[in-house]
Design a protein around this motif. Sequence first.
Motif, mmCIF file in Angstrom:
data_model
loop_
_atom_site.group_PDB
_atom_site.id
_atom_site.type_symbol
_atom_site.label_atom_id
_atom_site.label_comp_id
_atom_site.label_asym_id
_atom_site.label_seq_id
_atom_site.Cartn_x
_atom_site.Cartn_y
_atom_site.Cartn_z
ATOM 1 N N ALA A 1 0.872 -1.225 -0.048
ATOM 2 C CA ALA A 1 -0.103 -0.028 -0.015
ATOM 3 C C ALA A 1 0.892 1.224 -0.153
ATOM 4 N N THR A 2 1.817 1.314 0.769
ATOM 5 C CA THR A 2 2.782 2.451 0.862
ATOM 6 C C THR A 2 3.616 2.759 -0.450
ATOM 7 N N TYR A 3 3.780 1.604 -0.947
ATOM 8 C CA TYR A 3 4.705 1.899 -2.280
ATOM 9 C C TYR A 3 3.728 2.209 -3.613
ATOM 10 N N ARG A 4 2.515 1.830 -3.424
ATOM 11 C CA ARG A 4 1.513 2.063 -4.448
ATOM 12 C C ARG A 4 1.268 3.438 -4.203
ATOM 13 N N VAL A 5 0.724 3.809 -3.324
ATOM 14 C CA VAL A 5 0.453 5.321 -2.997
ATOM 15 C C VAL A 5 1.659 6.348 -3.251
ATOM 16 N N GLY A 6 2.885 5.667 -2.847
ATOM 17 C CA GLY A 6 3.996 6.734 -2.817
ATOM 18 C C GLY A 6 4.303 6.873 -4.427
ATOM 19 N N ARG A 7 4.133 6.000 -5.158
ATOM 20 C CA ARG A 7 4.297 6.108 -6.608
ATOM 21 C C ARG A 7 3.359 6.879 -7.198
ATOM 22 N N GLU A 8 2.169 6.828 -6.949
ATOM 23 C CA GLU A 8 0.974 7.755 -7.520
ATOM 24 C C GLU A 8 1.185 9.077 -7.047
ATOM 25 N N ALA A 9 1.653 9.320 -5.833
ATOM 26 C CA ALA A 9 1.534 10.598 -5.115
ATOM 27 C C ALA A 9 2.671 11.636 -6.066
ATOM 28 N N PHE A 10 2.090 12.939 -5.890
ATOM 29 C CA PHE A 10 2.754 14.045 -6.609
ATOM 30 C C PHE A 10 3.330 15.114 -5.718
ATOM 31 N N ASP A 11 2.462 15.498 -4.618
ATOM 32 C CA ASP A 11 2.593 16.514 -3.717
ATOM 33 C C ASP A 11 3.192 16.127 -2.345
ATOM 34 N N THR A 12 3.212 14.702 -2.152
ATOM 35 C CA THR A 12 3.691 14.419 -0.859
ATOM 36 C C THR A 12 4.511 13.170 -0.892
ATOM 37 N N ILE A 13 5.494 13.177 -0.257
ATOM 38 C CA ILE A 13 6.649 12.182 -0.307
ATOM 39 C C ILE A 13 5.922 11.106 0.784
ATOM 40 N N VAL A 14 5.850 9.891 0.153
ATOM 41 C CA VAL A 14 5.202 8.613 0.913
ATOM 42 C C VAL A 14 6.270 7.721 0.877
ATOM 43 N N PRO A 15 6.970 7.546 1.996
ATOM 44 C CA PRO A 15 8.185 6.504 2.016
ATOM 45 C C PRO A 15 7.454 5.077 1.920
ATOM 46 N N VAL A 16 8.056 4.006 1.191
ATOM 47 C CA VAL A 16 7.729 2.690 1.271
ATOM 48 C C VAL A 16 7.964 2.040 2.575
ATOM 49 N N GLN A 17 7.000 1.785 3.276
ATOM 50 C CA GLN A 17 7.180 1.187 4.739
ATOM 51 C C GLN A 17 6.247 0.294 5.117
ATOM 52 N N SER A 18 6.376 -0.557 6.172
ATOM 53 C CA SER A 18 5.288 -1.575 6.535
ATOM 54 C C SER A 18 5.096 -1.082 7.888
ATOM 55 N N LEU A 19 4.643 -2.197 9.039
ATOM 56 C CA LEU A 19 4.109 -1.845 10.308
ATOM 57 C C LEU A 19 5.440 -1.973 11.134
ATOM 58 N N SER A 20 5.388 -0.983 11.919
ATOM 59 C CA SER A 20 5.978 -1.093 13.043
ATOM 60 C C SER A 20 5.655 0.074 14.182
ATOM 61 N N PHE A 21 5.973 -0.098 15.557
ATOM 62 C CA PHE A 21 5.274 0.462 16.491
ATOM 63 C C PHE A 21 6.129 1.453 17.489
#
Length: 367
Positions: free
Chosen positions: A218-238
């Motif tokens: 999910a984070t990879y796909r959104v990050g690839r489509e986003a233009f104005d926001t940097i969305v790092p590829v990541q998974s779950l961590s607490f």
Amino acid sequence: MDLGQLLDLLGENATITLAGLLIGTLFGFFAQRSRFCLRSAVVEFWNRQGSARQAIWLCAFSAAIIATQTFIALGWLDVSQARQLAATGSLSGALLGGVLFGIGMILARGCSSRMLVLAANGNLRALLTGLIFAVTAQASLSGSLAPLRQWLSGLWTIAGGAGRDLLATAHVGHFGGLLFGLLWLAAALHFTRRSRLPHREWLGGIGTGLMIAFAWLATYRVGREAFDTIVPVQSLSFTGPSADVLMLVLSAPDRPWDFDIGLVPGVVLGSFIAALWGRELKLEGFRDGHSMRRYIAGAICMGFGGMLAGGCAVGAGVSGAAIFALTAWLSLIGMWLGAGLTDRLIDHPERGQPTLSDPLKTPDTQP
């Protein structure tokens, strides 16, 4: 509606936050129903007392590896720019932080994700532990404990790139990682049959692991489509997310929302729904000062250790391990060693038997 349309409708920040909320809710639901807990698996392993908790953890661990490596092999996911692989890593931080985190989860009777799940079920011990964990994590990130963390992290570092990727180092590729995950799944199914686990527990373990893979995707796909926001590829961590949510509550609401901000309340919501469905909501608290001191010490060890290691039992132990990051595997090894040694030295002399009970059911007057 495709992802592009969703981004246009909600905005990039809202979309990635919603993804964190949904995946966190499912993770919380599956983790509560399966009683997914690294601490219980470690204690069971070191004391050779059954295989049920190991089976659940291995179901989640293998499912995360298999699904993540499958997404990568199909070309749906690229984790080369993930922090665990691309950035400079700390081998000393991974080992020392993993050991400290392992010590802490024995003292607190559960790792950070387990505390979050239990707090949503009415466990006030877990709630206090989680709050202290978040405060310590924030202090380790940018507060009074940050200089110590930075010094320990700098003792032994490794450059980002292929050197942090175990699959690249071993020259086995992602199909090798997939085969590795299948072997662990076979072990998980063997333990599942031997311990006669209920379907809800081992299936819940698999669901827990799948959420880790879907978070990467999910984070990879959104990050690839986003233009104005940097969305790092990541998974779950607490570790980091708990500190972020704490600061969001305590400071001015000017922080942009992201995946982590949705994740933590999502886990709480999912665990609450699962406990309500299973009629397991129960208000529990401390009964004496000794047990409270133990939980507080465990929370501090986990908060500092998790930030030093670059992740918690889920963040490093499963999410990072699923992409075969060297430091994540070192952290995981450190957690197993630190937890096993602590259980042996602290709990066994006092009780004379392994402490396998779930924290939800264990009176806090017991060590």
